[in-house]
Design a protein around this motif. Structure first.
Motif, PDB file in Angstrom:
ATOM      1  N   VAL A  73       5.677   3.733  -8.528  1.00 56.19           N
ATOM      2  CA  VAL A  73       6.226   2.329  -8.943  1.00 56.19           C
ATOM      3  C   VAL A  73       5.409   1.520  -7.804  1.00 56.19           C
ATOM      4  O   VAL A  73       6.659   2.087  -6.442  1.00 56.19           O
ATOM      5  N   GLU A  74       5.488   0.840  -7.988  1.00 49.94           N
ATOM      6  CA  GLU A  74       4.041  -0.219  -6.616  1.00 49.94           C
ATOM      7  C   GLU A  74       5.389  -1.834  -6.553  1.00 49.94           C
ATOM      8  O   GLU A  74       5.806  -1.711  -7.412  1.00 49.94           O
ATOM      9  N   TYR A  75       5.592  -2.279  -5.138  1.00 53.36           N
ATOM     10  CA  TYR A  75       5.973  -3.213  -4.701  1.00 53.36           C
ATOM     11  C   TYR A  75       5.559  -3.747  -4.680  1.00 53.36           C
ATOM     12  O   TYR A  75       4.485  -3.665  -4.049  1.00 53.36           O
ATOM     13  N   VAL A 119       3.197   2.313  -2.011  1.00 53.92           N
ATOM     14  CA  VAL A 119       3.622   1.793  -1.025  1.00 53.92           C
ATOM     15  C   VAL A 119       1.660   1.303  -0.130  1.00 53.92           C
ATOM     16  O   VAL A 119       0.900   1.851  -0.529  1.00 53.92           O
ATOM     17  N   ASP A 120       1.469  -0.291  -1.039  1.00 52.85           N
ATOM     18  CA  ASP A 120       0.114  -0.302  -0.538  1.00 52.85           C
ATOM     19  C   ASP A 120       0.503  -1.397   0.187  1.00 52.85           C
ATOM     20  O   ASP A 120       1.607  -2.389   0.460  1.00 52.85           O
ATOM     21  N   THR A 121       0.068  -1.467   1.219  1.00 49.22           N
ATOM     22  CA  THR A 121      -0.115  -2.013   2.929  1.00 49.22           C
ATOM     23  C   THR A 121       0.222  -2.921   2.893  1.00 49.22           C
ATOM     24  O   THR A 121       0.417  -3.748   3.664  1.00 49.22           O
ATOM     25  N   GLY A 122      -0.811  -3.934   2.179  1.00 45.41           N
ATOM     26  CA  GLY A 122      -0.517  -5.101   2.077  1.00 45.41           C
ATOM     27  C   GLY A 122       0.652  -6.016   1.583  1.00 45.41           C
ATOM     28  O   GLY A 122       0.379  -7.118   1.416  1.00 45.41           O
ATOM     29  N   HIS A 123       1.458  -5.519   0.909  1.00 46.91           N
ATOM     30  CA  HIS A 123       3.177  -5.654   0.270  1.00 46.91           C
ATOM     31  C   HIS A 123       4.130  -5.407   0.740  1.00 46.91           C
ATOM     32  O   HIS A 123       5.240  -4.922   0.582  1.00 46.91           O
ATOM     33  N   HIS A 124       3.770  -6.108   2.092  1.00 46.48           N
ATOM     34  CA  HIS A 124       5.004  -6.553   3.366  1.00 46.48           C
ATOM     35  C   HIS A 124       5.098  -7.860   3.811  1.00 46.48           C
ATOM     36  O   HIS A 124       4.275  -8.654   3.653  1.00 46.48           O
ATOM     37  N   PHE A 182      -0.775   5.799  -1.492  1.00 44.02           N
ATOM     38  CA  PHE A 182      -0.541   4.286  -0.805  1.00 44.02           C
ATOM     39  C   PHE A 182      -2.135   3.533  -1.752  1.00 44.02           C
ATOM     40  O   PHE A 182      -2.530   4.436  -2.240  1.00 44.02           O
ATOM     41  N   HIS A 183      -1.827   2.031  -1.445  1.00 40.18           N
ATOM     42  CA  HIS A 183      -2.445   1.654  -1.939  1.00 40.18           C
ATOM     43  C   HIS A 183      -2.963   1.292  -0.767  1.00 40.18           C
ATOM     44  O   HIS A 183      -2.641  -0.135  -0.048  1.00 40.18           O
ATOM     45  N   PHE A 184      -4.891   1.219  -0.192  1.00 35.92           N
ATOM     46  CA  PHE A 184      -5.239   1.316   1.074  1.00 35.92           C
ATOM     47  C   PHE A 184      -5.558  -0.769   1.175  1.00 35.92           C
ATOM     48  O   PHE A 184      -6.557  -1.106   0.181  1.00 35.92           O
ATOM     49  N   ILE A 203      -7.196   3.061  -2.573  1.00 36.55           N
ATOM     50  CA  ILE A 203      -7.837   2.472  -1.788  1.00 36.55           C
ATOM     51  C   ILE A 203      -7.880   0.564  -2.943  1.00 36.55           C
ATOM     52  O   ILE A 203      -7.908   0.796  -4.148  1.00 36.55           O
ATOM     53  N   ASP A 204      -7.424  -0.413  -2.689  1.00 35.47           N
ATOM     54  CA  ASP A 204      -7.063  -1.718  -3.516  1.00 35.47           C
ATOM     55  C   ASP A 204      -7.321  -2.667  -2.646  1.00 35.47           C
ATOM     56  O   ASP A 204      -6.448  -3.399  -1.740  1.00 35.47           O
ATOM     57  N   GLN A 205      -8.310  -2.910  -3.006  1.00 38.77           N
ATOM     58  CA  GLN A 205      -9.546  -3.876  -2.062  1.00 38.77           C
ATOM     59  C   GLN A 205     -10.651  -4.732  -3.179  1.00 38.77           C
ATOM     60  O   GLN A 205     -11.386  -4.092  -3.941  1.00 38.77           O
TER      61      GLN A 205
END
Ligand code: RM4
Ligand code: MN
Ligand code: MN
Length: 397
Positions: free
Chosen positions: A183-185, A218-223, A245-247, A291-293
Motif C-alpha cells: 500500500v503506497e501513500y 514508501v515512495d521517497t518522493g511522497h512526503h 520502496f519507490h526510489f 525505482i519510480d522515476q
C-alpha cells in the motif's frame, strides 16, 4: 580502505537488487506537456530491451515493474507475450502495478468512490492484476490510489476510510499465499484537499486491516518537506510492515528526480536504518527496492544507470557504518563520536571498491561509460525514429 569495510561493501553489493520501472523508459512529461525523446520506448518489447541493458551493465536489476494499463492493455491475455519477452531479454517481470487513476470513471475516486459500481470496477481491475501477477510468477501487487477530494465538505472522509478497508480486505482475500499487497501513500496530487491514503500511518492501518500479506510501500518522493523518512522506515521495520520502496528524489513535491540528486544523505540514512536493523536482529529483510522515476529531460537509460549506481554507492556507504561501535557510542551518549562514526561512513569514497567488485563480477567498471560505448543508444535512436507519431499531448489542449 580497511579490510572489514571492503568485505561489508562487497556483501552489500551482492545483496542489493533494484527493480526498474517500465514507465521510466517511456515518453512521459509533466502535466504541462511532454518532451519526446526519439530513443524512448513505445512498446513493451522496447521497455524490456532497455531494462535488459541496465541489468547487463549493473548486474543489479533482474526485474522490471509493470503498469498493467500501459504494459498489458489486454490484461491477462497479454501475460504470455510478457513471459516471452522476459525470457528473450533475461529480465523478469517484477511488481504488478494496477491503474485505477486514469479512466474517466475514476474522476471521483476508485476504491473510495461513493458510487458502488465504480468501486466494483476498480476492485475488478485490482483482482485482474492479482491474476496477472500469478500468471507471471510475480510476488508483489503494488497499487497507488489517487483517490481524494479537492474541496472541503465535498466528500465524507470517514466513509471513504471504510470503503478502502472493505476493498483492500477483498483484494487481500484473493492473494495467493506467496503474494503481497503493497500500500503506497502520497500526501497530495492529484487531489489537493484530502487524499485518502495520504501518509504512512494511513497506509499502515489500511495494510493491517487488509491482512497479514499486506505491507507499506514508501515512495521517497511522497512526503512533506523536511519529513524524517528514516524515522518512518524505522517504525515500519519495528512493526514488520515495510514492504518496499519507490526510489526517487524531490526538492518540492513528487518531482521524480534522480535518487540522491538532491539529498544523498537522506538515502544513506534510510539504508542505514535497514542495515542496522538487519545487523541487530540477524534477520535478512525482504524489501522490494524499486525505482519510480520518469525522466522527461535526461536520457532514460542513462538516468536509470545513474540511479542504480547511486543506490549501490549509498547502500555501500551505509553498509560501511561500524554498527557495533556506533551502538556503544549511542549507549554512552557520546554524541560527537557517534555522529562522526556515522557520517564518516557517508563520506567514504566507496567507488574504487565498487569498481573492484564490478571487475570481479565481470561487469563494466563504469556502467555509464560502457553504455555510451556500446552503440545501443545510437541504434535505438535510428530504429525508433518513426514510432513517436501522436505521442505529444499538450496540457489543456
Ligand atoms: C504516483 C505514484 C505511483 C505511480 C504513479 C504514476 O505519483 O508514485 O507509484 O505509479 O505516480
Ligand atoms: Mn510511486
Ligand atoms: Mn509519485
Amino acid at each position: 580502505m580497511r579490510t572489514r569495510q571492503v568485505e561489508v561493501v562487497w556483501k552489500a553489493l551482492d545483496e542489493l537488487r533494484v527493480e526498474l520501472p517500465s514507465w521510466g523508459f517511456a515518453n512521459t512529461g509533466t502535466r504541462f506537456g511532454k518532451f519526446i525523446q526519439v530513443a524512448a520506448a513505445t512498446t513493451i518489447e522496447e521497455k524490456f530491451s532497455d531494462a535488459s541493458q541496465v541489468n547487463a551493465l549493473t548486474g543489479a536489476c533482474p526485474t522490471l515493474a509493470l503498469h498493467v494499463q500501459w504494459d498489458l492493455p489486454k490484461g491477462l491475455e497479454d501475460a504470455s507475450k510478457v513471459k516471452e519477452l522476459a525470457k528473450k531479454h533475461g529480465v523478469k517481470p517484477g511488481s504488478i502495478n494496477p491503474n485505477v487513476f486514469q479512466d474517466q470513471e475514476y474522476k471521483y475516486g476508485s476504491l473510495a468512490n461513493p458510487d458502488v459500481s465504480i468501486r466494483r470496477r476498480a476492485l475488478k481491475h485490482v483482482h485482474d492484476c492479482v491474476a496477472i501477477a500469478e500468471a507471471l510468477g510475480c510476488r508483489d501487487i503494488s497499487p497507488w490510489f489517487a483517490d481524494g477530494s479537492n474541496y472541503p465538505g465535498t466528500q465524507s472522509i470517514r466513509k471513504r476510510i471504510g470503503y478502502f478497508e472493505e476493498g483492500l480486505k477483498e483484494v487481500h482475500a484473493a492473494l495467493r499465499p506467496d503474494q503481497r499487497l503493497l500500500v503506497e501513500y502520497k500526501p497530495f496530487e492529484p487531489a489537493f484537499y484530502h487524499t485518502d491514503v495520504a501518509d504512512w500511518g494511513m497506509a499502515f492501518l489500511l495494510a493491517k486491516a487488509a491482512g497479514p500479506q499486506s505491507f507499506v510501500l514508501v515512495d521517497t518522493g511522497h512526503h512533506y518537506q523536511s519529513q524524517n523518512i528514516e524515522q518512518i522506515v524505522a517504525w515500519l521495520l519495528h512493526h514488520g510492515m515495510l514492504g518496499g520502496f519507490h526510489f526517487n528524489d524531490r526538492r518540492y513535491a513528487d518531482d521524480d528526480l534522480t535518487l540522491g540528486s538532491i539529498d544523498p544523505y537522506q538515502v544513506f540514512r534510510i539504508f542505514h536504518e535497514i542495515l542496522t536493523f538487519q545487523a541487530e536482529t540477524g534477520t535478512a529483510m525482504d524489501i522490494a527496492f524499486m525505482i519510480d522515476q520518469s525522466h522527461n529531460l535526461k536520457g532514460k537509460i542513462e538516468a536509470m544507470i545513474q540511479t542504480v549506481c547511486t543506490a549501490q554507492e549509498l547502500y555501500a556507504k551505509a553498509a560501511a557504518v561500524d554498527h557495533e561501535r556506533l551502538q556503544g557510542l549511542q549507549q554512552s551518549c557520546s554524541l560527537v563520536d557517534a555522529e562522526e562514526c556515522f557520517r564518516g561512513a557517508f563520506w567514504l569514497d566507496v567507488r574504487p571498491i565498487i569498481a573492484e567488485w564490478r571487475k570481479f563480477k565481470g561487469l563494466p567498471e563504469d556502467p555509464l561509460k560502457a553504455f555510451r560505448d556500446s552503440g545501443y543508444l545510437e541504434r535505438i535512436t535510428q530504429e525508433r525514429r518513426d514510432s513517436h507519431a501522436g505521442a505529444t499531448s499538450g496540457y489543456a489542449q
